[in-house]
Design a protein around this motif. Sequence first.
Motif, PDB file in Angstrom:
ATOM      1  N   SER A 410      34.715  27.357  37.566  1.00  0.00           N
ATOM      2  CA  SER A 410      36.090  27.632  37.975  1.00  0.00           C
ATOM      3  C   SER A 410      36.504  28.985  37.412  1.00  0.00           C
ATOM      4  CB  SER A 410      37.043  26.571  37.421  1.00  0.00           C
ATOM      5  OG  SER A 410      36.704  25.315  37.951  1.00  0.00           O
ATOM      6  N   VAL A 411      37.364  29.664  38.130  1.00  0.00           N
ATOM      7  CA  VAL A 411      37.881  30.941  37.641  1.00  0.00           C
ATOM      8  C   VAL A 411      39.404  30.869  37.591  1.00  0.00           C
ATOM      9  CG1 VAL A 411      37.890  33.444  37.951  1.00  0.00           C
ATOM     10  CG2 VAL A 411      35.945  32.112  38.785  1.00  0.00           C
ATOM     11  N   THR A 412      39.977  31.286  36.452  1.00  0.00           N
ATOM     12  CA  THR A 412      41.434  31.391  36.326  1.00  0.00           C
ATOM     13  C   THR A 412      41.803  32.854  36.141  1.00  0.00           C
ATOM     14  OG1 THR A 412      41.369  31.154  33.940  1.00  0.00           O
ATOM     15  CG2 THR A 412      41.644  29.128  35.221  1.00  0.00           C
ATOM     16  N   THR A 413      43.047  33.169  36.475  1.00  0.00           N
ATOM     17  CA  THR A 413      43.494  34.563  36.486  1.00  0.00           C
ATOM     18  C   THR A 413      44.790  34.740  35.704  1.00  0.00           C
ATOM     19  OG1 THR A 413      42.476  34.835  38.641  1.00  0.00           O
ATOM     20  CG2 THR A 413      44.142  36.470  38.008  1.00  0.00           C
ATOM     21  N   GLN A 414      44.771  35.739  34.815  1.00  0.00           N
ATOM     22  CA  GLN A 414      45.967  36.065  34.031  1.00  0.00           C
ATOM     23  C   GLN A 414      46.362  37.504  34.323  1.00  0.00           C
ATOM     24  OE1 GLN A 414      45.392  35.483  29.825  1.00  0.00           O
ATOM     25  NE2 GLN A 414      47.224  36.651  29.245  1.00  0.00           N
ATOM     26  N   LEU A 415      47.649  37.746  34.607  1.00  0.00           N
ATOM     27  CA  LEU A 415      48.099  39.118  34.799  1.00  0.00           C
ATOM     28  C   LEU A 415      48.275  39.791  33.437  1.00  0.00           C
ATOM     29  CD1 LEU A 415      48.336  38.494  37.736  1.00  0.00           C
ATOM     30  CD2 LEU A 415      50.601  39.550  37.765  1.00  0.00           C
ATOM     31  N   LEU A 416      47.754  41.017  33.343  1.00  0.00           N
ATOM     32  CA  LEU A 416      47.855  41.772  32.085  1.00  0.00           C
ATOM     33  C   LEU A 416      48.849  42.922  32.217  1.00  0.00           C
ATOM     34  CD1 LEU A 416      44.072  42.118  31.054  1.00  0.00           C
ATOM     35  CD2 LEU A 416      45.745  40.424  30.258  1.00  0.00           C
ATOM     36  N   GLY A 417      49.255  43.234  33.424  1.00  0.00           N
ATOM     37  CA  GLY A 417      50.179  44.343  33.598  1.00  0.00           C
ATOM     38  C   GLY A 417      50.493  44.556  35.064  1.00  0.00           C
ATOM     39  N   LEU A 418      51.612  45.220  35.339  1.00  0.00           N
ATOM     40  CA  LEU A 418      52.058  45.426  36.715  1.00  0.00           C
ATOM     41  C   LEU A 418      52.940  46.671  36.756  1.00  0.00           C
ATOM     42  CD1 LEU A 418      52.356  44.148  39.634  1.00  0.00           C
ATOM     43  CD2 LEU A 418      54.422  43.042  38.772  1.00  0.00           C
ATOM     44  N   ASP A 419      52.682  47.536  37.728  1.00  0.00           N
ATOM     45  CA  ASP A 419      53.690  48.565  38.020  1.00  0.00           C
ATOM     46  C   ASP A 419      53.899  48.592  39.528  1.00  0.00           C
ATOM     47  OD1 ASP A 419      51.644  50.158  39.091  1.00  0.00           O
ATOM     48  OD2 ASP A 419      51.551  51.526  37.374  1.00  0.00           O
ATOM     49  N   SER A 420      54.520  49.617  40.049  1.00  0.00           N
ATOM     50  CA  SER A 420      54.897  49.571  41.462  1.00  0.00           C
ATOM     51  C   SER A 420      53.673  49.607  42.391  1.00  0.00           C
ATOM     52  CB  SER A 420      55.833  50.730  41.780  1.00  0.00           C
ATOM     53  OG  SER A 420      55.135  51.964  41.616  1.00  0.00           O
ATOM     54  N   LYS A 421      52.571  50.186  41.920  1.00  0.00           N
ATOM     55  CA  LYS A 421      51.369  50.317  42.748  1.00  0.00           C
ATOM     56  C   LYS A 421      50.191  49.510  42.252  1.00  0.00           C
ATOM     57  CE  LYS A 421      51.855  55.215  44.158  1.00  0.00           C
ATOM     58  NZ  LYS A 421      53.228  55.412  43.663  1.00  0.00           N
ATOM     59  N   ARG A 422      50.155  49.223  40.968  1.00  0.00           N
ATOM     60  CA  ARG A 422      48.937  48.673  40.372  1.00  0.00           C
ATOM     61  C   ARG A 422      49.171  47.337  39.689  1.00  0.00           C
ATOM     62  NH1 ARG A 422      47.177  53.557  36.673  1.00  0.00           N
ATOM     63  NH2 ARG A 422      49.428  53.382  36.298  1.00  0.00           N
ATOM     64  N   VAL A 423      48.117  46.544  39.644  1.00  0.00           N
ATOM     65  CA  VAL A 423      48.173  45.314  38.858  1.00  0.00           C
ATOM     66  C   VAL A 423      46.884  45.249  38.033  1.00  0.00           C
ATOM     67  CG1 VAL A 423      47.297  43.947  40.813  1.00  0.00           C
ATOM     68  CG2 VAL A 423      48.419  42.786  38.930  1.00  0.00           C
ATOM     69  N   ARG A 424      47.036  44.872  36.761  1.00  0.00           N
ATOM     70  CA  ARG A 424      45.891  44.755  35.863  1.00  0.00           C
ATOM     71  C   ARG A 424      45.734  43.284  35.572  1.00  0.00           C
ATOM     72  NH1 ARG A 424      46.202  45.892  29.763  1.00  0.00           N
ATOM     73  NH2 ARG A 424      44.040  45.630  29.100  1.00  0.00           N
ATOM     74  N   LEU A 425      44.508  42.771  35.684  1.00  0.00           N
ATOM     75  CA  LEU A 425      44.375  41.331  35.521  1.00  0.00           C
ATOM     76  C   LEU A 425      43.074  40.955  34.827  1.00  0.00           C
ATOM     77  CD1 LEU A 425      42.290  40.694  37.998  1.00  0.00           C
ATOM     78  CD2 LEU A 425      44.371  40.665  39.349  1.00  0.00           C
ATOM     79  N   LEU A 426      43.070  39.723  34.377  1.00  0.00           N
ATOM     80  CA  LEU A 426      41.910  39.182  33.677  1.00  0.00           C
ATOM     81  C   LEU A 426      41.489  37.881  34.360  1.00  0.00           C
ATOM     82  CD1 LEU A 426      39.957  39.060  31.213  1.00  0.00           C
ATOM     83  CD2 LEU A 426      41.716  37.709  30.053  1.00  0.00           C
ATOM     84  N   HIS A 427      40.215  37.851  34.823  1.00  0.00           N
ATOM     85  CA  HIS A 427      39.636  36.622  35.358  1.00  0.00           C
ATOM     86  C   HIS A 427      38.720  36.013  34.299  1.00  0.00           C
ATOM     87  CE1 HIS A 427      40.902  37.644  39.405  1.00  0.00           C
ATOM     88  NE2 HIS A 427      40.064  38.651  39.530  1.00  0.00           N
ATOM     89  N   VAL A 428      38.776  34.711  34.141  1.00  0.00           N
ATOM     90  CA  VAL A 428      37.883  34.027  33.199  1.00  0.00           C
ATOM     91  C   VAL A 428      37.124  32.932  33.946  1.00  0.00           C
ATOM     92  CG1 VAL A 428      37.730  32.625  31.099  1.00  0.00           C
ATOM     93  CG2 VAL A 428      39.369  34.517  31.226  1.00  0.00           C
ATOM     94  N   MET A 429      35.788  32.989  33.903  1.00  0.00           N
ATOM     95  CA  MET A 429      34.964  31.983  34.581  1.00  0.00           C
ATOM     96  C   MET A 429      34.441  30.965  33.557  1.00  0.00           C
ATOM     97  SD  MET A 429      31.366  32.494  36.686  1.00  0.00           S
ATOM     98  CE  MET A 429      32.077  33.743  37.740  1.00  0.00           C
ATOM     99  N   THR A 430      34.706  29.688  33.836  1.00  0.00           N
ATOM    100  CA  THR A 430      34.225  28.637  32.927  1.00  0.00           C
ATOM    101  C   THR A 430      33.353  27.641  33.678  1.00  0.00           C
ATOM    102  OG1 THR A 430      36.251  27.402  33.346  1.00  0.00           O
ATOM    103  CG2 THR A 430      36.194  28.706  31.335  1.00  0.00           C
ATOM    104  N   LEU A 431      32.470  27.001  32.905  1.00  0.00           N
ATOM    105  CA  LEU A 431      31.611  25.950  33.435  1.00  0.00           C
ATOM    106  C   LEU A 431      32.427  24.655  33.437  1.00  0.00           C
ATOM    107  CD1 LEU A 431      28.639  25.480  34.267  1.00  0.00           C
ATOM    108  CD2 LEU A 431      28.159  24.886  31.886  1.00  0.00           C
ATOM    109  N   ASP A 432      32.507  24.002  34.591  1.00  0.00           N
ATOM    110  CA  ASP A 432      33.372  22.828  34.685  1.00  0.00           C
ATOM    111  C   ASP A 432      32.983  21.721  33.705  1.00  0.00           C
ATOM    112  OD1 ASP A 432      34.657  24.163  36.674  1.00  0.00           O
ATOM    113  OD2 ASP A 432      34.628  22.494  38.109  1.00  0.00           O
ATOM    114  N   ARG A 433      31.651  21.518  33.542  1.00  0.00           N
ATOM    115  CA  ARG A 433      31.277  20.316  32.804  1.00  0.00           C
ATOM    116  C   ARG A 433      31.582  20.384  31.312  1.00  0.00           C
ATOM    117  NH1 ARG A 433      26.300  21.421  30.546  1.00  0.00           N
ATOM    118  NH2 ARG A 433      25.154  22.908  31.825  1.00  0.00           N
ATOM    119  N   ASN A 434      31.723  21.586  30.728  1.00  0.00           N
ATOM    120  CA  ASN A 434      32.052  21.642  29.296  1.00  0.00           C
ATOM    121  C   ASN A 434      33.098  22.706  28.948  1.00  0.00           C
ATOM    122  OD1 ASN A 434      30.675  23.996  29.546  1.00  0.00           O
ATOM    123  ND2 ASN A 434      28.899  23.381  28.327  1.00  0.00           N
TER     124      ASN A 434
END
Lengths: 491, 491
Positions: A410-434
């Motif tokens: 699964s992948v979750t997404t966190q926004l790290l920053g935003l301006d009028s043109k750009r968005v900075r983000l962090l995706h984290v991929m985890t193994l479902d079973r653990n």
Amino acid sequence: MQSLSKVAIIGGGVIGGGWVARFLLNGIDVALYDPAPDALAKVTGLIENAERAYDELLGVNRPLTGNLSLAADIESAVRGADFIQESAPENLSLKRSILAEIDRFAPHQTLICSSTSGLRPTELQKGLSHPDRFMVGHPFNPVYLLPLVEICGGEQTSADSKSRAAEIYQSLGMKPLVLAKEIDAFIADRLLEAYWREALWLVKDGIATVEEIDDAIRYGAGLRWAMMGTFQVYRIAGGEAGMQHFLSQFGPSLKWPWTKLMEVPELDGDFIKLIARQSDDQAGELSIKELEQIRDTGLVGILKVLQKMDWGAGQVLGDYEAMLKAAKPASELDLRKPLPLFQTNIKSDWIDYNGHMTEHRYLQLFGETTDALLTYIGMDAAYLATGQSVYTLETHLRHLKEVAQGERVSVTTQLLGLDSKRVRLLHVMTLDRNEEVLATTEQMLMHVDTKAGRGSDFSAGLAASLSQIWTAHQNLQVPDFTGSGIRALTG
Amino acid sequence: MQSLSKVAIIGGGVIGGGWVARFLLNGIDVALYDPAPDALAKVTGLIENAERAYDELLGVNRPLTGNLSLAADIESAVRGADFIQESAPENLSLKRSILAEIDRFAPHQTLICSSTSGLRPTELQKGLSHPDRFMVGHPFNPVYLLPLVEICGGEQTSADSKSRAAEIYQSLGMKPLVLAKEIDAFIADRLLEAYWREALWLVKDGIATVEEIDDAIRYGAGLRWAMMGTFQVYRIAGGEAGMQHFLSQFGPSLKWPWTKLMEVPELDGDFIKLIARQSDDQAGELSIKELEQIRDTGLVGILKVLQKMDWGAGQVLGDYEAMLKAAKPASELDLRKPLPLFQTNIKSDWIDYNGHMTEHRYLQLFGETTDALLTYIGMDAAYLATGQSVYTLETHLRHLKEVAQGERVSVTTQLLGLDSKRVRLLHVMTLDRNEEVLATTEQMLMHVDTKAGRGSDFSAGLAASLSQIWTAHQNLQVPDFTGSGIRALTG
């Protein structure tokens, strides 16, 4: 059609079991009646094959698998069923007696389809109390993967029944072909039979072995047949001069003495043994189970190639995926947490020589997560058509753990920053079973005017959605590793 | 066989032109003789199709295209030729007169193969001065993509000639099938003819349209035929009970009156018109050119799927690529500059909804560059088998310019650092036509003990190669952007 809740399958052989798998994997409960003692074991093997294939095939999550129950008799299988598929042995009197029992105990509106490839529906429906709801629905092996199903009604079948059956099959990701006229063997088997007799003659006459005959197809015309039938192939061969010209030329050679048309080779003991021995040689060390999996892996790959082209069987698959996607309720996301935007099984062709997922497939899954975010904030085909899109400027990808084929992530997404043109983000991929973290990706995205080829402000709608997430995500902790580059080595 | 330097092709229609393309794209010069005034235009279109397909198909660089010359007559085409392929119209006396002329002017050792699908080699070779070097080499359309070629000798053909021809075809990436006996129509066309007659009857009898008949194959059995012929398919359908059991069951139904075996439908004017009209309906808006490209795109995709599986036609493709790769001299790299390790054309399935290469494909190309570096320093299959490999820890990817399908790009690699376990490097991707930088990737790689799953020292050999490069690369300028992370947004 999504409302089918219980289907009865009568007969659980290669075909019946394939039906069981297709219905179950579409989230529909199945009651199976099959008197063989090993019926459940056989069907279970087919369901496993089908699950393996679907996990590779589908880009969207498949429905929760339906429940399979074994019925003690036909009556309990068909009582209360929404749809019935009969796949008993090809024997007219046997099928008639089974159909009579189905007809007697099934709800009177419920469609009854037979998988027969050789018996006429008019013969099969004789004597039924409600023959109008009976027809042939003839599939191809493996039933859970091949889209084709030929619908052939008998004299008493109603047009309404045929169109209801077509709709049901379509909802399972199949391609129903409704025959205009009732004939023996329908369409596909007429062609397959003609081919098969000729192949038998080639063996009988000692011209070629079964392996050579198979090779004469799979290295040549067979590759084309996955996409186009012979008429379309010949249209192309005819070139710009047209089909009419091509046929006029072709005419005479059709009467050359090329095929052993007039007789049918006697399938006597010696001949059967010869073919069986050649078939053993051809298969070599490969078991039936292995051959099935090779076949399914190939079919999945071919279907995905055709889906990418939006052509033939791939178009059916695309429509099916779109339907599955639309059927999912668009869940309201909890914006106070990283957004759970993407889940998938790890597919076999994502694995590299090290035996785990290759690096660029990580970025593919993170890219699909970005696409899911963009869809969520309102970027759709209509938006793209206005000449606006979002491009990735930079990516910082960290690999923490390997992941193997078949695992679910699964992948979750966190926004790290935003301006009028750009968005900075962090995706984290985890193994479902653990819930172990497998990889992270930090990205800078920019909204662009695609015609001018430069950055531009997010539209009001996109900006509003992003602000709403960003307002909530400012309260989240920002991991330490973000913002840093790849360190220099001092060794 | 790599030594073929000049091939003569007699006849430049769909088949002859396909041969021209296959030889040229294998780096072999071709002299074409075709009396039609538009011969060159037709062949040029086919060569363009073939180039497009090969650029998609091959993971390695193809040889430099050979030179095509148009010969004024058969004599000048075949003089000094190493190999001759005749693809004139299917007419015995015409072919005989052409073959007599070829036989007269060609070097006596040069093989002469006919593309005929309907005439027996024994008939065709009568009267030749050197009939032993004549045979049928029957290909399938499109000749530049389908691997199958049936080799059928006549009574006077020598065994040596047949095996020489098989070797030549194999060196072109084809699958030669050498027939044990001479028969009319060889093997594949016997099967295709039987199928085709049956298809014509289905139209003639008004059972189905050409589109429905084509659909009855391409949504079902046709998908399987791309991988397995009917004998293998039936082996699987028979399941664990075996082929012998399956055939015993199948026997009786083979005699059911399923096929219109006994007659051949009259291809009269009205019937031809009917088929032509239905074929127009089926094709809709698609021109022959468009259909050809759809077909080729599909074939390329299917061949690549099968290559990944190392199965059937994909196995032939894999062997062919390995041969092309081995034929390239391993050039000595100039270590004083970033290493030019990877080049490719941008393939159609790497393009996303924005119309340019999607982000994870950049990482795929950078990953292939890393693999090229690892191969260069000595990491091969034997090394992997010792339980050692190199994994990517981190990647920082910067997208600077979009790139479109068909463009050619190159990647160079600069070492930024090295210690006993790790190497830090910079890949730079540029567009060949103007040397613009498209993207850069900084990576940290670590040598690992794959069984223990942790970092370990490079082996002595790898360490020595890397040191040698690192010693040279320490003199290169390190770009400013390396080492930094993705900046925070302040907006």
